[in-house]
Design a protein around this motif. Sequence first.
Motif, PDB file in Angstrom:
ATOM      1  N   ARG A 115      84.195  95.739  65.214  1.00  0.00           N
ATOM      2  CA  ARG A 115      84.271  96.538  66.438  1.00  0.00           C
ATOM      3  C   ARG A 115      84.192  95.611  67.642  1.00  0.00           C
ATOM      4  NH1 ARG A 115      80.803  99.508  63.048  1.00  0.00           N
ATOM      5  NH2 ARG A 115      81.303 101.726  62.767  1.00  0.00           N
ATOM      6  N   THR A 116      84.892  95.963  68.706  1.00  0.00           N
ATOM      7  CA  THR A 116      84.788  95.194  69.942  1.00  0.00           C
ATOM      8  C   THR A 116      83.462  95.510  70.629  1.00  0.00           C
ATOM      9  OG1 THR A 116      85.772  96.903  71.338  1.00  0.00           O
ATOM     10  CG2 THR A 116      87.285  95.330  70.274  1.00  0.00           C
ATOM     11  N   PRO A 117      83.002  94.660  71.532  1.00  0.00           N
ATOM     12  CA  PRO A 117      81.786  94.987  72.286  1.00  0.00           C
ATOM     13  C   PRO A 117      81.901  96.301  73.056  1.00  0.00           C
ATOM     14  CG  PRO A 117      82.323  92.672  72.550  1.00  0.00           C
ATOM     15  CD  PRO A 117      83.475  93.294  71.822  1.00  0.00           C
ATOM     16  N   THR A 118      83.075  96.596  73.605  1.00  0.00           N
ATOM     17  CA  THR A 118      83.240  97.835  74.359  1.00  0.00           C
ATOM     18  C   THR A 118      83.084  99.044  73.448  1.00  0.00           C
ATOM     19  OG1 THR A 118      84.674  96.744  75.970  1.00  0.00           O
ATOM     20  CG2 THR A 118      84.805  99.148  75.839  1.00  0.00           C
ATOM     21  N   LEU A 119      83.646  98.996  72.245  1.00  0.00           N
ATOM     22  CA  LEU A 119      83.489 100.115  71.315  1.00  0.00           C
ATOM     23  C   LEU A 119      82.033 100.240  70.868  1.00  0.00           C
ATOM     24  CD1 LEU A 119      84.905 102.383  69.829  1.00  0.00           C
ATOM     25  CD2 LEU A 119      85.438 100.779  67.987  1.00  0.00           C
ATOM     26  N   LEU A 120      81.359  99.126  70.667  1.00  0.00           N
ATOM     27  CA  LEU A 120      79.938  99.170  70.327  1.00  0.00           C
ATOM     28  C   LEU A 120      79.126  99.788  71.464  1.00  0.00           C
ATOM     29  CD1 LEU A 120      79.510  95.674  68.635  1.00  0.00           C
ATOM     30  CD2 LEU A 120      79.153  97.883  67.527  1.00  0.00           C
ATOM     31  N   ALA A 121      79.450  99.440  72.686  1.00  0.00           N
ATOM     32  CA  ALA A 121      78.740 100.025  73.831  1.00  0.00           C
ATOM     33  C   ALA A 121      78.978 101.526  73.908  1.00  0.00           C
ATOM     34  CB  ALA A 121      79.193  99.345  75.121  1.00  0.00           C
ATOM     35  N   MET A 122      80.203 101.962  73.656  1.00  0.00           N
ATOM     36  CA  MET A 122      80.501 103.390  73.663  1.00  0.00           C
ATOM     37  C   MET A 122      79.710 104.118  72.580  1.00  0.00           C
ATOM     38  SD  MET A 122      84.610 102.949  74.201  1.00  0.00           S
ATOM     39  CE  MET A 122      85.023 104.603  73.665  1.00  0.00           C
ATOM     40  N   ALA A 123      79.670 103.538  71.371  1.00  0.00           N
ATOM     41  CA  ALA A 123      78.926 104.156  70.273  1.00  0.00           C
ATOM     42  C   ALA A 123      77.436 104.193  70.574  1.00  0.00           C
ATOM     43  CB  ALA A 123      79.184 103.391  68.974  1.00  0.00           C
ATOM     44  N   ALA A 124      76.916 103.100  71.112  1.00  0.00           N
ATOM     45  CA  ALA A 124      75.488 103.043  71.446  1.00  0.00           C
ATOM     46  C   ALA A 124      75.136 104.073  72.509  1.00  0.00           C
ATOM     47  CB  ALA A 124      75.121 101.635  71.918  1.00  0.00           C
ATOM     48  N   SER A 125      75.966 104.190  73.526  1.00  0.00           N
ATOM     49  CA  SER A 125      75.739 105.173  74.575  1.00  0.00           C
ATOM     50  C   SER A 125      75.743 106.584  74.010  1.00  0.00           C
ATOM     51  CB  SER A 125      76.814 105.032  75.661  1.00  0.00           C
ATOM     52  OG  SER A 125      76.706 106.057  76.623  1.00  0.00           O
ATOM     53  N   THR A 126      76.666 106.844  73.083  1.00  0.00           N
ATOM     54  CA  THR A 126      76.772 108.178  72.492  1.00  0.00           C
ATOM     55  C   THR A 126      75.504 108.561  71.746  1.00  0.00           C
ATOM     56  OG1 THR A 126      79.177 107.953  72.268  1.00  0.00           O
ATOM     57  CG2 THR A 126      78.094 109.612  70.878  1.00  0.00           C
ATOM     58  N   ILE A 127      75.019 107.669  70.864  1.00  0.00           N
ATOM     59  CA  ILE A 127      73.834 108.001  70.064  1.00  0.00           C
ATOM     60  C   ILE A 127      72.584 108.004  70.937  1.00  0.00           C
ATOM     61  CG2 ILE A 127      72.490 107.438  68.015  1.00  0.00           C
ATOM     62  CD1 ILE A 127      75.367 108.353  67.455  1.00  0.00           C
ATOM     63  N   HIS A 128      72.518 107.126  71.918  1.00  0.00           N
ATOM     64  CA  HIS A 128      71.391 107.122  72.851  1.00  0.00           C
ATOM     65  C   HIS A 128      71.272 108.476  73.544  1.00  0.00           C
ATOM     66  CE1 HIS A 128      68.677 105.470  75.977  1.00  0.00           C
ATOM     67  NE2 HIS A 128      69.392 106.202  76.821  1.00  0.00           N
ATOM     68  N   ARG A 129      72.382 108.983  74.054  1.00  0.00           N
ATOM     69  CA  ARG A 129      72.359 110.260  74.773  1.00  0.00           C
ATOM     70  C   ARG A 129      72.099 111.419  73.812  1.00  0.00           C
ATOM     71  NH1 ARG A 129      74.704 109.060  79.882  1.00  0.00           N
ATOM     72  NH2 ARG A 129      75.832 107.074  79.850  1.00  0.00           N
ATOM     73  N   LEU A 130      72.703 111.359  72.642  1.00  0.00           N
ATOM     74  CA  LEU A 130      72.566 112.445  71.683  1.00  0.00           C
ATOM     75  C   LEU A 130      71.136 112.562  71.154  1.00  0.00           C
ATOM     76  CD1 LEU A 130      74.289 114.603  70.197  1.00  0.00           C
ATOM     77  CD2 LEU A 130      74.712 112.891  68.426  1.00  0.00           C
ATOM     78  N   PRO A 153      76.115 104.307  83.434  1.00  0.00           N
ATOM     79  CA  PRO A 153      75.021 103.607  82.766  1.00  0.00           C
ATOM     80  C   PRO A 153      74.070 104.594  82.089  1.00  0.00           C
ATOM     81  CG  PRO A 153      75.309 102.818  85.016  1.00  0.00           C
ATOM     82  CD  PRO A 153      76.140 104.058  84.892  1.00  0.00           C
ATOM     83  N   ILE A 154      73.415 104.131  81.052  1.00  0.00           N
ATOM     84  CA  ILE A 154      72.438 104.982  80.367  1.00  0.00           C
ATOM     85  C   ILE A 154      71.128 104.989  81.137  1.00  0.00           C
ATOM     86  CG2 ILE A 154      73.446 104.549  78.087  1.00  0.00           C
ATOM     87  CD1 ILE A 154      71.061 102.626  77.589  1.00  0.00           C
ATOM     88  N   ASP A 155      70.335 106.010  80.907  1.00  0.00           N
ATOM     89  CA  ASP A 155      68.977 106.055  81.439  1.00  0.00           C
ATOM     90  C   ASP A 155      68.043 105.381  80.444  1.00  0.00           C
ATOM     91  OD1 ASP A 155      69.726 107.514  83.698  1.00  0.00           O
ATOM     92  OD2 ASP A 155      69.580 109.414  82.618  1.00  0.00           O
ATOM     93  N   GLY A 156      67.151 104.560  80.923  1.00  0.00           N
ATOM     94  CA  GLY A 156      66.177 103.927  80.047  1.00  0.00           C
ATOM     95  C   GLY A 156      66.737 102.713  79.341  1.00  0.00           C
ATOM     96  N   ALA A 157      65.923 102.153  78.463  1.00  0.00           N
ATOM     97  CA  ALA A 157      66.281 100.921  77.761  1.00  0.00           C
ATOM     98  C   ALA A 157      66.867 101.220  76.393  1.00  0.00           C
ATOM     99  CB  ALA A 157      65.042 100.040  77.601  1.00  0.00           C
ATOM    100  N   LEU A 158      67.808 100.399  75.968  1.00  0.00           N
ATOM    101  CA  LEU A 158      68.377 100.473  74.631  1.00  0.00           C
ATOM    102  C   LEU A 158      68.299  99.083  74.018  1.00  0.00           C
ATOM    103  CD1 LEU A 158      71.703 102.270  73.642  1.00  0.00           C
ATOM    104  CD2 LEU A 158      70.942 100.165  72.551  1.00  0.00           C
ATOM    105  N   PRO A 159      67.365  98.862  73.083  1.00  0.00           N
ATOM    106  CA  PRO A 159      67.220  97.518  72.501  1.00  0.00           C
ATOM    107  C   PRO A 159      68.461  97.094  71.720  1.00  0.00           C
ATOM    108  CG  PRO A 159      65.333  98.926  71.997  1.00  0.00           C
ATOM    109  CD  PRO A 159      66.386  99.810  72.550  1.00  0.00           C
ATOM    110  N   ILE A 160      68.780  95.816  71.824  1.00  0.00           N
ATOM    111  CA  ILE A 160      69.884  95.226  71.065  1.00  0.00           C
ATOM    112  C   ILE A 160      69.311  94.092  70.223  1.00  0.00           C
ATOM    113  CG2 ILE A 160      72.130  94.108  71.158  1.00  0.00           C
ATOM    114  CD1 ILE A 160      72.508  95.304  73.947  1.00  0.00           C
ATOM    115  N   TYR A 161      69.489  94.196  68.911  1.00  0.00           N
ATOM    116  CA  TYR A 161      68.964  93.205  67.984  1.00  0.00           C
ATOM    117  C   TYR A 161      70.109  92.534  67.238  1.00  0.00           C
ATOM    118  CZ  TYR A 161      64.681  95.934  68.688  1.00  0.00           C
ATOM    119  OH  TYR A 161      63.614  96.599  69.245  1.00  0.00           O
ATOM    120  N   LEU A 162      69.973  91.234  67.017  1.00  0.00           N
ATOM    121  CA  LEU A 162      70.934  90.492  66.212  1.00  0.00           C
ATOM    122  C   LEU A 162      70.403  90.315  64.794  1.00  0.00           C
ATOM    123  CD1 LEU A 162      72.075  87.608  68.606  1.00  0.00           C
ATOM    124  CD2 LEU A 162      73.495  89.461  67.714  1.00  0.00           C
ATOM    125  N   SER A 163      71.290  90.370  63.833  1.00  0.00           N
ATOM    126  CA  SER A 163      70.929  89.973  62.476  1.00  0.00           C
ATOM    127  C   SER A 163      70.856  88.453  62.435  1.00  0.00           C
ATOM    128  CB  SER A 163      71.987  90.474  61.492  1.00  0.00           C
ATOM    129  OG  SER A 163      71.757  89.950  60.194  1.00  0.00           O
TER     130      SER A 163
END
Length: 332
Positions: free
Chosen positions: A70-85, A151-161
């Motif tokens: 996935r591209t970073p933009t698609l990952l950001a879209m997915a992250a935003s979706t689940i964060h809001r949901l 932008p999302i409200d609040g923090a969304l942690p990003i972790y690397l494997s």
Amino acid sequence: MAFPMGVMLHTGDLGMDALLRYAQEAETLGYDGFWVTEESGKEAFTVLALAAQATRRIRLGTGIVSFYSRTPTLLAMAASTIHRLSGGRFALGIGTGGIGFMERGHGIAIERPLRRARETVEIVRGLLTSRRFSYEGTWFRVRDFHLREGPIDGALPIYLSALNPRMVGVAAQVADGFIANWPTEEALGEFQSIVKREAVAAGRDPKDVKILTLLMTCPEPRDEGAVNAMRRGLAFYCASPHYHHIAEISGYGREAREVKAVWDAGDFARASRMVTDAMVEKFSLTGSPEACRRKLRSLLDAGVYPIIYPVPRRDLTVEDHFEAIRLAATYA
């Protein structure tokens, strides 16, 4: 009351109904997080969208999805979706993905992973927090772009494997932390040293870099079949060179390489038998209740976030997932 641990699973191992019951069980038991991997199973963000509706408190995370597929933009879209949901309960775990999964499954070579990891984290974070965002990288160039919902409200942690020193270093510089596996005393000591050095060099407080680790867990340590399932699980990971550094610094480098040679030859049963009792004890949560409790407590006392990773028997896949998280909850 939640305790600082998570649970995970390979999403292809359970049907959707059982998978959602597993998330709900983890929430009821008091776990802090429910993490899903992807590989060749179910698509991770779809699963988490359903889990967000089926749970109320437990945090939801990807552990992990690949930043090559996935591209970073698609990952950001997915992250935003689940964060809001989920009402802000989401954490994004990303990484290269396994060599076999990416190269044989997707047909994508794992090239320049350190640079790609850094760019992905920086772009995802930029898109989630900015009204307009541009980025000029080696892999990606984003020009004056924004997510339509803002932008999302609040923090969304990003972790690397991260399993090896250089990726741990990248995580310490740019991510909120990293997700490891095989949390031996030797590996954690090295991780903590790298985090301290690299975070300070990047002008960060090392305390802001969280160490999360998968903890392969036997659902019935007194059962020979369950322990043998763990041997096979560990043999599978020995077959990946990504794990050889941890094996080496933990005193089992030669054994891991020997297991890999036999596994690569296709003799999976013999490779599994080569995983010794000492290796099982070293690299997983298997043993007496007292030994398992000590291991888990040592991780928690060190500020590490364990993620219980059930390794089931083939004929008891559903039952063993539930039994493993119930058993581990008694150790906490």
